[in-house]
Design a protein around this motif. Structure first.
Motif, PDB file in Angstrom:
ATOM      1  N   ILE A 282       0.867  -1.181   0.000  1.00  0.00           N
ATOM      2  CA  ILE A 282       0.000   0.000   0.000  1.00  0.00           C
ATOM      3  C   ILE A 282       0.909   1.238   0.000  1.00  0.00           C
ATOM      4  O   ILE A 282       1.818   1.334   0.821  1.00  0.00           O
ATOM      5  CB  ILE A 282      -0.904   0.040   1.244  1.00  0.00           C
ATOM      6  CG1 ILE A 282      -1.718  -1.252   1.372  1.00  0.00           C
ATOM      7  CG2 ILE A 282      -1.807   1.265   1.221  1.00  0.00           C
ATOM      8  CD1 ILE A 282      -2.771  -1.445   0.319  1.00  0.00           C
ATOM      9  N   PRO A 283       0.687   2.209  -0.902  1.00  0.00           N
ATOM     10  CA  PRO A 283       1.485   3.437  -0.877  1.00  0.00           C
ATOM     11  C   PRO A 283       1.375   4.146   0.471  1.00  0.00           C
ATOM     12  O   PRO A 283       0.343   4.062   1.150  1.00  0.00           O
ATOM     13  CB  PRO A 283       0.877   4.279  -2.002  1.00  0.00           C
ATOM     14  CG  PRO A 283       0.211   3.291  -2.913  1.00  0.00           C
ATOM     15  CD  PRO A 283      -0.281   2.190  -2.013  1.00  0.00           C
ATOM     16  N   ALA A 284       2.425   4.840   0.864  1.00  0.00           N
ATOM     17  CA  ALA A 284       2.472   5.462   2.187  1.00  0.00           C
ATOM     18  C   ALA A 284       1.319   6.437   2.413  1.00  0.00           C
ATOM     19  O   ALA A 284       0.695   6.446   3.482  1.00  0.00           O
ATOM     20  CB  ALA A 284       3.807   6.187   2.374  1.00  0.00           C
ATOM     21  N   THR A 285       1.004   7.260   1.410  1.00  0.00           N
ATOM     22  CA  THR A 285      -0.086   8.226   1.581  1.00  0.00           C
ATOM     23  C   THR A 285      -1.439   7.524   1.674  1.00  0.00           C
ATOM     24  O   THR A 285      -2.299   7.917   2.465  1.00  0.00           O
ATOM     25  CB  THR A 285      -0.106   9.238   0.417  1.00  0.00           C
ATOM     26  OG1 THR A 285      -0.108   8.527  -0.826  1.00  0.00           O
ATOM     27  CG2 THR A 285       1.115  10.141   0.472  1.00  0.00           C
ATOM     28  N   SER A 286      -1.629   6.474   0.892  1.00  0.00           N
ATOM     29  CA  SER A 286      -2.885   5.717   0.935  1.00  0.00           C
ATOM     30  C   SER A 286      -3.051   5.020   2.278  1.00  0.00           C
ATOM     31  O   SER A 286      -4.168   4.893   2.795  1.00  0.00           O
ATOM     32  CB  SER A 286      -2.925   4.685  -0.197  1.00  0.00           C
ATOM     33  OG  SER A 286      -2.856   5.316  -1.462  1.00  0.00           O
ATOM     34  N   ALA A 287      -1.932   4.570   2.838  1.00  0.00           N
ATOM     35  CA  ALA A 287      -1.979   3.908   4.147  1.00  0.00           C
ATOM     36  C   ALA A 287      -2.429   4.881   5.231  1.00  0.00           C
ATOM     37  O   ALA A 287      -3.255   4.548   6.086  1.00  0.00           O
ATOM     38  CB  ALA A 287      -0.603   3.331   4.485  1.00  0.00           C
TER      39      ALA A 287
ATOM     40  N   SER B 293       4.817   9.679   8.186  1.00  0.00           N
ATOM     41  CA  SER B 293       5.206   8.292   8.431  1.00  0.00           C
ATOM     42  C   SER B 293       5.764   7.724   7.139  1.00  0.00           C
ATOM     43  O   SER B 293       5.118   7.794   6.096  1.00  0.00           O
ATOM     44  CB  SER B 293       3.998   7.468   8.904  1.00  0.00           C
ATOM     45  OG  SER B 293       4.399   6.165   9.267  1.00  0.00           O
ATOM     46  N   ASP B 294       6.966   7.172   7.208  1.00  0.00           N
ATOM     47  CA  ASP B 294       7.662   6.710   6.008  1.00  0.00           C
ATOM     48  C   ASP B 294       7.740   7.879   5.021  1.00  0.00           C
ATOM     49  O   ASP B 294       8.134   8.970   5.401  1.00  0.00           O
ATOM     50  CB  ASP B 294       6.939   5.498   5.405  1.00  0.00           C
ATOM     51  CG  ASP B 294       6.797   4.359   6.403  1.00  0.00           C
ATOM     52  OD1 ASP B 294       7.825   3.901   6.911  1.00  0.00           O
ATOM     53  OD2 ASP B 294       5.652   3.971   6.701  1.00  0.00           O
ATOM     54  N   ARG B 295       7.314   7.664   3.788  1.00  0.00           N
ATOM     55  CA  ARG B 295       7.304   8.758   2.806  1.00  0.00           C
ATOM     56  C   ARG B 295       5.938   9.454   2.731  1.00  0.00           C
ATOM     57  O   ARG B 295       5.715  10.310   1.877  1.00  0.00           O
ATOM     58  CB  ARG B 295       7.684   8.231   1.413  1.00  0.00           C
ATOM     59  CG  ARG B 295       9.143   7.802   1.298  1.00  0.00           C
ATOM     60  CD  ARG B 295       9.502   7.441  -0.134  1.00  0.00           C
ATOM     61  NE  ARG B 295      10.871   7.002  -0.228  1.00  0.00           N
ATOM     62  CZ  ARG B 295      11.921   7.809  -0.371  1.00  0.00           C
ATOM     63  NH1 ARG B 295      11.731   9.119  -0.448  1.00  0.00           N
ATOM     64  NH2 ARG B 295      13.148   7.334  -0.442  1.00  0.00           N
ATOM     65  N   GLY B 296       5.042   9.089   3.594  1.00  0.00           N
ATOM     66  CA  GLY B 296       3.702   9.670   3.568  1.00  0.00           C
ATOM     67  C   GLY B 296       3.590  10.922   4.428  1.00  0.00           C
ATOM     68  O   GLY B 296       4.096  10.961   5.554  1.00  0.00           O
TER      69      GLY B 296
END
Length: 250
Positions: A156-161, A200-203
């Motif tokens: 799951i992409p960071a922003t979607s997560a 968080s991460d790249r999100g």
């Protein structure tokens, strides 16, 4: 060049430094600007690095605190006494203040349960000239992207997560309802004209002026940090809707 450091950012900075220290990395602060050093001594961040504590005579700091995941009670007392009882905040009914406490406590619980971090780091700052209180909670553990991806068993992409994680009722803890606290915090922030950031991460997520902003950042944060900004120049009084409906009966 003028340099400024928001004292509430000691939360993510301290998380990273704690992780490095746990991994055997030694470091020290040198040539710190006098005004920055002063505030970081007042909020007790610099005590761990050999600086003597300074008294916060202006009472603008919300002290720097590192907690183990099992120190739920300490965090609960901390947000009640050092954040939500601050006189600069707009008036909140006792019931709303209880719900706000639960909302912020849910952030600690998420860091404890989902990130599996060994430390949860928090602090804040009142900025009188900006009429704001900033409050941050950070951990260096499993980020939201990894947690949600493992839950759905696919990438799951960071922003979607992050977008999924902040929806009411969503939680990666199976068989347990959760995720409702953020909705209350978000609604109060909107009415107060404050702001919420999650990295968080790249999100990256930001809630401001009633808008949800999601984007990817070039340098990932190795964990999760959540920052809340509350406006102190807000003369409104806040109650839960159910309290006002009950009052209408009489």
């Amino acid at each position: 060049m003028d340099t400024w450091f928001g004292a509430n950012m000691c939360s993510p900075l301290g998380s990273v430094l704690r992780k490095l220290s746990t991994n055997g990395v030694a470091f020290e602060f040198i040539s710190v600007k006098e005004d920055i050093e002063r505030i970081l001594r007042k909020n007790e961040f610099f005590e761990a690095f050999g600086y003597p504590k300074l008294e916060d005579s202006n009472q603008t700091t919300i002290r720097y605190l590192e907690l183990k995941p099992n120190q739920d009670g300490e965090f609960l007392t901390y947000i009640k006494t050092e954040l939500l009882q601050r006189p600069e905040l707009p008036y909140m009914s006792d019931l709303l203040k209880k719900k706000m406490t639960e909302s912020i406590f849910e952030i600690f619980q998420n860091a404890k349960i989902h990130s599996k971090s060994e430390h949860i780091v928090t602090c804040g700052q009142f900025f009188p000239k900006k009429n704001t209180i900033e409050f941050s909670v950070s951990d260096i553990g499993m980020g939201i992207q990894q947690n949600v991806s493992e839950f759905f068993q696919k990438g799951i992409p960071a922003t979607s997560a992050i977008e999924w994680a902040i929806l009411p009722g969503n939680t990666t803890k199976r068989g347990t309802p959760g995720g409702h606290g953020f909705a209350i915090l978000r609604e109060f922030t909107e009415k107060n004209k404050g702001k919420i950031n999650i990295v968080s991460d790249r999100g990256f997520y930001e809630f401001i002026d009633g808008q949800d902003i999601f984007k990817e950042i070039p340098c990932p944060f190795p964990g999760t940090t959540i920052n809340m900004r509350f406006q102190t120049d807000d003369s409104a009084s806040y109650y839960l809707l159910e309290e006002l409906k009950a009052a209408d009966i009489f």
